[in-house]
Write an enzyme that holds these catalytic residues in place. Structure first.
Site, PDB file in Angstrom:
ATOM      1  N   CYS A 100       0.823  -1.213   0.000  1.00  0.00           N
ATOM      2  CA  CYS A 100       0.000   0.000   0.000  1.00  0.00           C
ATOM      3  C   CYS A 100       0.850   1.253   0.000  1.00  0.00           C
ATOM      4  CB  CYS A 100      -0.778   0.075   1.314  1.00  0.00           C
ATOM      5  SG  CYS A 100      -2.392  -0.526   1.167  1.00  0.00           S
ATOM      6  N   CYS A 200      -5.259  -2.888   5.219  1.00  0.00           N
ATOM      7  CA  CYS A 200      -4.806  -1.515   5.020  1.00  0.00           C
ATOM      8  C   CYS A 200      -5.802  -0.730   4.166  1.00  0.00           C
ATOM      9  CB  CYS A 200      -3.446  -1.585   4.336  1.00  0.00           C
ATOM     10  SG  CYS A 200      -2.947  -0.121   3.491  1.00  0.00           S
TER      11      CYS A 200
END
Length: 395
Positions: A100, A200
């Protein structure tokens, strides 16, 4: 005034980071990243990204900074979710948080911020940035956060010099309790909000459920391998080179059904990861069973009893050249060179003494003490002092 775009996640860390930047005299713009809105995979009726974006907006209002939402769900699906499924299907265990940061926050998001005329992008990570001069050039350092308990440098282990040059980490010098205290004093809506768990940016999505909805269940067997299995009996080895020895130490053991006994069934080897204890559903053993290996081709899970089972431990791992990354390019090893470092193979793990060995095909990381559950697809990161200098995907 330099302009900073901060990723406001609707959590306490980024809220306080935005406040600190304002205090330091920056022109601050808050952006909320919407990375997921496929309601078919959230596990509760709560709509986490809506709550979070609301909180982020309230914080921006309170701090008196402009705020907007950017929709990155398409890039997120392509670069993170698809990659994850691909890795799981290969029997590897990816780390979505590291990805991410590399692919979304410090790439797609950073480009949007720079298009808005930003000089820097800021996040609420517990880490610090240092700058040193080398041969007349600025070299940027990724340093551990001051709060040992919260240091998040590991999650940024794939950043480049270019990404670091444009990054700011305002709360890296603070501890979590100090951050909460500042938020309380400012009366921010996020002051006592719990830290987000789950995938996430996706919010309250649990990884196994998420995987189960995407990867088809497939029944297979769970095999228990006894500690006494001949595979673990070390015989005297004569190695002709260090590389040969490292290759041996980092090898993947080749388990077969006949090495143990069938103790249960599972719904898909790709749902399990090395070192996992929960979710096996096998009782009646003296010590709990741990996953020591998964075979996604044959759809078999190999397990062993107890934390000390020899199948869990290895003292070396390998990273291929293609998956090797140096934040500090100037410290990159050449073939035949070694470097003593401190390393970790997962977030929250204490740093361990290790030696890096550069070979033609990649790099071996040899630990002083054997490590439990070294997992393919996860990241190993190495440090010199409190500086994270490089990382790689465990192959």
């Amino acid at each position: 005034m330099k302009r900073v775009v901060i990723g406001l996640s609707g959590g306490v860390d980024s809220s306080v980071a935005a406040h600190l930047l304002k205090e330091q005299g920056y022109e601050v713009i808050g952006l909320f990243m919407k990375n997921w809105h496929d309601d078919t995979v959230t596990i509760s009726n709560e709509c986490p990204w809506l709550d979070d974006s609301n909180d982020a907006m309230l914080v921006a209002e309170k701090l008196g900074i402009p705020f907007q939402t950017v929709d990155l769900s398409e890039e997120y699906k392509e670069r993170i979710v698809d990659y994850m499924f691909n890795e799981y299907e290969k029997g590897r265990t990816p780390n979505p948080d590291v990805l991410c940061n590399r692919e979304i926050k410090f790439d797609v998001f950073m480009k949007i911020a720079l298009d808005l005329g930003a000089d820097f992008v800021a996040t609420g990570h517990y880490c610090r940035k240092g700058t040193i001069e080398k041969e007349g050039n600025d070299v940027f350092q990724l340093l551990a956060g001051v709060d040992d308990n919260k240091d998040q440098s590991y999650f940024l282990c794939q950043l480049s010099q270019e990404q670091l040059s444009k990054s700011l980490f305002p709360i890296g010098e603070l501890t979590k309790p100090e951050v909460r205290e500042i938020a309380m004093e400012l009366d921010l809506v996020t002051a006592d909000k719990k830290d987000s768990q789950g995938l996430c940016f996706i919010g309250k999505v649990k990884l196994p459920e998420f995987l189960q909805q995407q990867l088809k269940p497939k029944e297979g067997v769970i095999v228990e391998i006894p500690k006494e299995q001949a595979l673990y009996q070390e015989t005297e080895q004569n190695f002709s080179s260090t590389e040969e020895k490292l290759h041996y130490l980092s090898r993947k053991l080749d388990y077969k059904l006949e090495h143990g006994k069938i103790v249960g069934k599972h719904q898909g080897a790709h749902y399990f990861t090395k070192g996992q204890r929960k979710g096996l559903g096998v009782g009646g053993t003296i010590e709990p069973l741990f996953v020591i290996d998964t075979d996604v081709n044959e759809n078999v899970i190999y397990t062993g009893q107890g934390k000390a089972h020899p199948g869990l431990y290895k003292s070396a791992l390998f990273v291929t050249n293609a998956e090797l990354h140096w934040i500090r390019k100037d410290l990159e090893l050449q073939i035949g060179e070694t470097l003593e470092v401190m390393a970790r193979i997962r977030y929250r793990q204490a740093l361990e003494k290790a030696t890096l060995h550069k070979v033609a095909t990649g790099m071996y990381v040899e630990f002083e003490n054997p490590q439990s559950a070294i997992t393919e697809g996860q990241f190993v990161a190495w440090y010199l002092g409190d500086e994270l200098v490089g990382s790689g995907v465990i192959s």
